[in-house]
Design an enzyme around this catalytic site. Structure first.
Site, PDB file in Angstrom:
ATOM      1  N   SER A   1      -2.957   1.155  -5.194  1.00  0.00           N
ATOM      2  CA  SER A   1      -2.988   0.212  -4.375  1.00  0.00           C
ATOM      3  C   SER A   1      -4.253   0.068  -3.335  1.00  0.00           C
ATOM      4  O   SER A   1      -4.337  -1.168  -2.740  1.00  0.00           O
ATOM      5  CB  SER A   1      -1.427   0.398  -3.594  1.00  0.00           C
ATOM      6  OG  SER A   1      -1.426   1.582  -2.788  1.00  0.00           O
TER       7      SER A   1
ATOM      8  N   MET B   1       0.684  -1.077   0.252  1.00  0.00           N
ATOM      9  CA  MET B   1       0.032   0.101   0.071  1.00  0.00           C
ATOM     10  C   MET B   1       0.856   1.336   0.216  1.00  0.00           C
ATOM     11  O   MET B   1       1.459   1.465   1.132  1.00  0.00           O
ATOM     12  CB  MET B   1      -0.924   0.159   1.147  1.00  0.00           C
ATOM     13  CG  MET B   1      -1.756  -1.002   1.331  1.00  0.00           C
ATOM     14  SD  MET B   1      -3.136  -1.285   2.487  1.00  0.00           S
ATOM     15  CE  MET B   1      -4.096   0.113   2.095  1.00  0.00           C
TER      16      MET B   1
ATOM     17  N   CYS C   1      14.857   0.564  -7.428  1.00  0.00           N
ATOM     18  CA  CYS C   1      14.033   0.122  -6.345  1.00  0.00           C
ATOM     19  C   CYS C   1      13.235  -1.135  -6.443  1.00  0.00           C
ATOM     20  O   CYS C   1      13.367  -2.139  -5.863  1.00  0.00           O
ATOM     21  CB  CYS C   1      13.019   1.408  -5.921  1.00  0.00           C
ATOM     22  SG  CYS C   1      12.169   1.093  -4.332  1.00  0.00           S
TER      23      CYS C   1
ATOM     24  N   CYS D   1      10.981   9.884  -5.185  1.00  0.00           N
ATOM     25  CA  CYS D   1      10.673  10.037  -3.649  1.00  0.00           C
ATOM     26  C   CYS D   1      11.664  10.819  -2.991  1.00  0.00           C
ATOM     27  O   CYS D   1      11.434  11.535  -2.102  1.00  0.00           O
ATOM     28  CB  CYS D   1      10.287   8.624  -2.957  1.00  0.00           C
ATOM     29  SG  CYS D   1      11.778   7.735  -2.754  1.00  0.00           S
TER      30      CYS D   1
ATOM     31  N   GLY E   1      -0.310   4.301  -0.454  1.00  0.00           N
ATOM     32  CA  GLY E   1      -1.070   5.616  -0.128  1.00  0.00           C
ATOM     33  C   GLY E   1      -1.904   6.252  -1.262  1.00  0.00           C
ATOM     34  O   GLY E   1      -2.339   7.046  -1.337  1.00  0.00           O
TER      35      GLY E   1
END
EC number: 2.8.1.13
Length: 377
Positions: free
Chosen positions: A24, A18, A118, A216, A20
């Site tokens: 998801s 998840m 990632c 990010c 956010g």
């Protein structure tokens, strides 16, 4: 008979990654409504305030994926649909396996893709480790991709999704057969508007939440600002890589302050004037020279890649026909691909492609299937 991996068997325990975001969150609500035992997992990857205000970095951290606001949103959705929720601290792994390699690659004159690093090296591995630790049978994510088992080939095959505008397979080419075997992509057959409508039907307040656009740990998209701020925090000096801006014939056209400020295809910020627009053609780390030229000189028919992962088939022994994406928004281009050595391939495109960039991913397709991929060098 092929087995699609977009839906789960009855009463499975599934860990949902998840973020956010709406995708998801919709997956978690969908699977919970189907009667599965759902556990929500969010990976805490980066302290969003860590470099805020340092070396020109902005104070605000709004609009980035994996922000603290996203964590709050994920927790709120988990509470709303009544599932257990865990925040998993993976910051140390993220720095070791994503941030530092990104910094080193950029300082060496290449242009890496943090999101692919990632996914390939951290996210799915850590999610599966955590999922297995809590007794989950599979993980599910909000990525737009399709996944099925091909019995004839004896392999899990990842394919582009129904909604080609949201295709995320470019960032997922490094997933292993074991990871694909334990991963669900429930949105693979859905269009984004239908996902938002489903989230709204489930009563999720974030059904219309905008998609995150920024990396990010790099607000504003300024790689050079991030490099300066990160090296300053680490007590490291920016490596001396000032040098010359040169033409393809070697004529010196100007000076630059460091190769880290350039990427192939770049036009702005060269600091030199010419009758026609100039672009970065090549970066030479050893000599610190940045080669520039006109747009037509950015085109090439040849690509070399290494650090390969084969998905829909094992490593080919003969040349094969594929289409290749060299950037996320690049339309796959027809090419002939051949293995040239241990963990290396060469691709020859039918038509020249613009700005083939060292450090970026090259993902190979046959139809919608992801044949494999690697890193351009």
């Amino acid at each position: 008979m092929d087995t699609p991996n977009t839906t789960a068997a009855p009463a499975e325990t599934i860990a949902v990654a998840m973020s956010g975001g709406v995708d998801s969150s919709a997956v978690a609500a969908m699977l919970a409504a189907q009667g599965h035992r759902i556990v929500g997992l969010t990976l805490q990857l980066w302290n969003q305030r860590r470099l805020a205000g340092r070396e020109g970095m902005p104070e605000s951290v709004q609009g980035r994926c994996c922000s603290i606001d996203d964590v709050y949103d994920a927790r709120r959705v988990a509470e709303q649909i009544g599932i257990p929720y865990y925040l998993v601290n993976a910051q140390e792994r993220f720095e070791d396996e994503v941030v530092r390699p990104f910094v080193d690659e950029y300082l060496a004159g290449r242009t890496p893709i943090p999101c692919t690093l990632c996914n390939n090296h951290l996210k799915f591995d850590q999610l599966l480790i955590t999922a297995r630790g809590i007794g989950a049978d599979k993980i599910a994510t909000g990525h737009y991709a399709r996944n099925r088992f091909d019995a004839e080939r004896g392999r899990w095959v990842m394919s582009r999704p129904a909604d080609k505008s949201k295709d995320q397979t470019y960032f997922l080419f490094g997933l292993t057969q074991d990871q694909l075997a334990h991963t669900l992509f429930p949105l693979g057959e859905m269009e984004k508007p239908a996902v938002r409508a489903m989230a709204a039907d489930q009563g999720l307040e974030l059904a219309q939440k905008p998609d995150s656009q920024e990396i990010c740990f790099i607000p504003g998209g300024s790689y050079s600002q991030f490099l300066s701020a990160y090296l300053d925090e680490q007590g490291r000096e920016m490596p001396a890589s000032a040098g010359e801006l040169v033409s393809t014939s070697g004529e010196v056209l100007g000076q630059h302050e460091g190769i880290h400020a350039f990427t192939v295809g770049q036009r702005k910020g060269l600091g030199i004037s010419a009758p026609n627009p100039l672009y970065v053609l090549k970066i030479h780390p050893d000599s610190h020279r940045v080669e520039v030229g006109e747009d037509e000189q950015l085109y090439s028919r040849t690509l070399h890649a290494n650090r390969l992962n084969w998905v829909s088939l094992a490593e080919p022994t003969e040349p094969i026909r594929v289409t290749i994406k060299i950037r996320h928004r690049h339309e796959p281009a027809a090419a002939t691909l051949r293995v040239t050595g241990p963990d290396t391939v060469e691709a020859t495109f039918d038509e020249p492609q613009r700005a083939i960039t060292p450090g970026q991913s090259a993902v190979f397709y046959q139809g919608d299937e992801v044949t494999g991929g690697g890193w351009i060098f």
